[in-house]
Design an enzyme around this catalytic site. Structure first.
Site, PDB file in Angstrom:
ATOM      1  N   GLY A   1       0.813  -1.205   0.000  1.00  0.00           N
ATOM      2  CA  GLY A   1       0.000   0.000   0.000  1.00  0.00           C
ATOM      3  C   GLY A   1       0.847   1.255   0.000  1.00  0.00           C
ATOM      4  O   GLY A   1       2.022   1.228  -0.359  1.00  0.00           O
TER       5      GLY A   1
ATOM      6  N   HIS B   1       4.480   1.967  -8.019  1.00  0.00           N
ATOM      7  CA  HIS B   1       3.563   0.815  -7.939  1.00  0.00           C
ATOM      8  C   HIS B   1       2.630   0.787  -9.154  1.00  0.00           C
ATOM      9  O   HIS B   1       2.366  -0.270  -9.722  1.00  0.00           O
ATOM     10  CB  HIS B   1       2.677   0.908  -6.690  1.00  0.00           C
ATOM     11  CG  HIS B   1       3.412   0.850  -5.388  1.00  0.00           C
ATOM     12  ND1 HIS B   1       3.562   1.946  -4.568  1.00  0.00           N
ATOM     13  CD2 HIS B   1       4.030  -0.171  -4.749  1.00  0.00           C
ATOM     14  CE1 HIS B   1       4.223   1.598  -3.482  1.00  0.00           C
ATOM     15  NE2 HIS B   1       4.529   0.328  -3.563  1.00  0.00           N
TER      16      HIS B   1
END
Ligand code: PAF
Length: 285
Positions: free
Chosen positions: A33, A39
């Site tokens: 996260g 990402h």
């Protein structure tokens, strides 16, 4: 928000079953996260190679040492889900700790040699924690391929090794490092940097890049790494390592090198930063 979130392994598998039955190729992008463009570039890469992309979000307690930043690690699930939806992920797997490590959980995946050096030397048990959670995620999701960032270069090699050693039928793909304009590699931990530290931080990439450039000109590996360490220490970094290693095995190299990876880990205040560059230098940096 139309992006579905599975919280349990059963729910994950139920949602994957029709895709698998339809013969669709499934990619997994494991994350902790606090997502950034690095990402999301992995999600984009995964989408280019698969019909469906599953992203996992799990801040894995097993890979943090007792004095590390598990409790303050940034968490923003609502923001992460919006980013993943924008990047085109099809499903998010976001289990809680009890789902991943129920009472009595006691297995560890340990790779020995490859995990004891470099970041493994500074962070004992870190790679056992990574290897254990990644093995679980791969078995839970059973993807055709999984994508990991090259910023964690040692981690990428550890994962390739464990998949090969344990005969897990998945292709592991490395995604290129995404950098800020000034060269700093994107990392969730960059959020910890004070404005002054943020101004100093790009020197890590500049130094690793210079070491790689020196090696390309024929400078010896020990000498180049030593000069890199000296430069970082002079700028106020606490240096864990600046190392010139074989890009496949991470074994130390010395003297002139043709193919290598330059890797470094430093502390800037309370923040640990890592970076790496290939030798020969990539042409599209
Ligand atoms: O690179 C990371 O974010 C983590 O180490 C990973 C691979 C998701 C395992 O927790």
């Amino acid at each position: 928000m139309s992006l579905t979130t599975a919280r349990t392994v059963t729910d994950l598998r139920d949602r994957l079953a029709p895709w698998r039955k339809a013969g669709e190729r499934i990619a997994l992008v494991p994350t902790m996260g606090a997502l950034h463009q690095g990402h999301l570039s992995l999600v984009t890469l995964a989408k280019s190679k698969a019909d469906r992309v599953v992203a996992s979000i799990f801040v894995n307690p097993l890979q943090f040492g007792p004095r590390e930043d598990f409790h303050r690690y940034p968490r923003d699930e609502v923001g992460d889900l919006a980013k993943l939806e924008g990047a085109g992920a099809d499903l998010v797997f976001a289990p809680d700790k009890a789902e991943m490590y129920p009472q009595g959980f006691s297995t560890r995946v340990n790779l020995g040699d490859l995990t004891e050096d470099l970041c493994g030397a500074a962070r004992p048990n870190h790679f056992d924690g990574v290897a254990t959670v990644v093995t679980k995620l791969l078995l839970q999701c059973a993807p055709d391929l999984a994508v990991f960032g090259e910023k964690d270069y040692q981690q990428l090699l550890v994962i390739k090794r464990l998949v090969s050693d344990l005969d897990i039928p998945v292709e592991i793909i490395g995604g290129p490092i995404v950098r800020e304009e000034d060269g700093l590699a994107l990392s969730s931990r960059n959020a910890y940097l004070s404005p002054a530290e943020r101004a100093t931080a790009p020197l890590l990439y500049q130094t690793v890049f210079e070491v790689a450039a020196d090696l390309s000109k024929g400078r010896g590996a020990d000498d180049a790494a030593h000069a890199g360490r000296f430069k970082l220490e002079a700028a106020g970094f606490r240096v864990d390592y600046v190392a010139v290693r074989d890009p496949e095995t991470l074994k130390p190299l010395s003297g002139p090198v043709k193919q290598a990876r330059v890797l470094a880990a430093v502390h800037l205040g309370r923040t640990r930063l890592i970076d790496n560059v290939a030798v020969p230098l990539p042409t599209n940096r």
